[in-house]
Scaffold this active site. Sequence first.
Site, PDB file in Angstrom:
ATOM      1  N   HIS A 103      -4.501   1.872   7.365  1.00 53.54           N
ATOM      2  CA  HIS A 103      -3.090   2.228   7.138  1.00 53.54           C
ATOM      3  C   HIS A 103      -2.073   2.789   8.387  1.00 53.54           C
ATOM      4  CE1 HIS A 103      -4.504   2.870   2.581  1.00 53.54           C
ATOM      5  NE2 HIS A 103      -3.864   1.797   2.911  1.00 53.54           N
ATOM      6  N   CYS A 155      -2.684  11.382   3.800  1.00 56.08           N
ATOM      7  CA  CYS A 155      -3.090  10.602   2.690  1.00 56.08           C
ATOM      8  C   CYS A 155      -2.962  11.242   1.333  1.00 56.08           C
ATOM      9  CB  CYS A 155      -4.741  10.208   2.670  1.00 56.08           C
ATOM     10  SG  CYS A 155      -5.000   9.008   3.943  1.00 56.08           S
ATOM     11  N   GLU A 180       0.736  -1.338   0.054  1.00 56.32           N
ATOM     12  CA  GLU A 180      -0.217   0.028   0.110  1.00 56.32           C
ATOM     13  C   GLU A 180       0.668   1.089   0.131  1.00 56.32           C
ATOM     14  OE1 GLU A 180      -3.600   0.219   0.681  1.00 56.32           O
ATOM     15  OE2 GLU A 180      -3.572  -1.937  -0.226  1.00 56.32           O
TER      16      GLU A 180
END
Length: 416
Positions: A230, A347, A162
């Site tokens: 995350h 993000c 990721e």
Amino acid sequence: MPLVEINFDGIVGPSHNYAGLSLGNLAATRNAGAPSYPRSAALQGLAKMRGNRGLGLAQGFFVPLPRPSTGWLEQLAADSATDPALVAGAWSASSMWTANAATVSPAPDTADGRCHLSVANLVTMPHRSHEWPDTLRQLQLAFADRAHFAVHGPVPPTFGDEGAANHMRLCGGHGAPGVEVFVYGRPGGPFPARQNVEASRIIARRHGLDPARVLFIEQSPEAIAAGAFHNDVVAVADGLTLFTHEQAFADPAAACAAIRAACPGAQIVEVPASAVPLAEAIRSYLFNAQLLTLPGGQQALVVPGECRESAPVWSYLQDMLSGSGPIRRVEVVDVRQSMANGGGPACLRLRVVADPATVDPRFLLDERRADMIEQVVARYWPEQIDTADVGSEALATTVIAARARLLEALDLSALS
């Protein structure tokens, strides 16, 4: 010019919508079906980028990926009547969250003295799994100088990766070798663990990192179950500072000890659950903040407006600023459209340590490009998208044309 940190933010795409596709992302699933506002979303993101430039920081950007992804739908033989979730996945604007674009190892850390970037495969979530080819094209264009950059394809899809959302770096300065921290999860619980430890190990090897300056730390299963899909939802690092929730890691004491041993000058600011409960940290995205070192050396935390609206979070931040810790400033930004889909200030950005002169200038933000982006967004981005519109020919025509206008304005039509 010396190496500096450049934050590359994703411009929010014209297909930005709330389809609720991301299992484990509580904000995204909670707002599934709500109307979205792509124009406002993109302008909010641009305002954040301009704010960082105003702080004296280098700022870059990536353009939205082509949507809808008709080639992916053709591979799946999907249609809106029988496969609405797959169709929605082909429209997803989630590439705006460039923390998931790649994992980046700066030149001082690597064996060959180049900055290495490995594009993330994002295989855990179907709607993101088809991003990497177009992301890779953009990375290869922005960082085409092979004397200074090495851009790698994805880790094999056997292992989920990721990107930088599960990677941190601690260092005494951008030109000095750092300690790279890879955070992984284990399967189990209600939500998937998206980062596989083997993916992280592959990236560390291919980037030529010194094993003595690499740590692999397990994310707390409790944090994943609470919605920290995350690591950057519960921890963020910059310079020698790690800002983390006490429940971020599976074994917090061992994780902190390993970090201090590998990086003796590290300062760990650990927020206790008694001050900010895990659920509130995730709801407000306190840790999905941009932790930045300003040109004068002061560290600042760029947080979403939701932090100011949370009594425990705002109280903690005020107490922190009144103390003597390394973080001396808090900046509040409005990224509500991104937050409603589960992505905060961190993000939205990918950190790349490099000499800006080695980066394709078309991807570096200045006032002229910021004005061009704002003008295109204001004129061509949809004001509102209802989820019932996703998949329609009319919306597809609008979205495709809007992206084409942006690429033309930025001289990036090669990415058409």
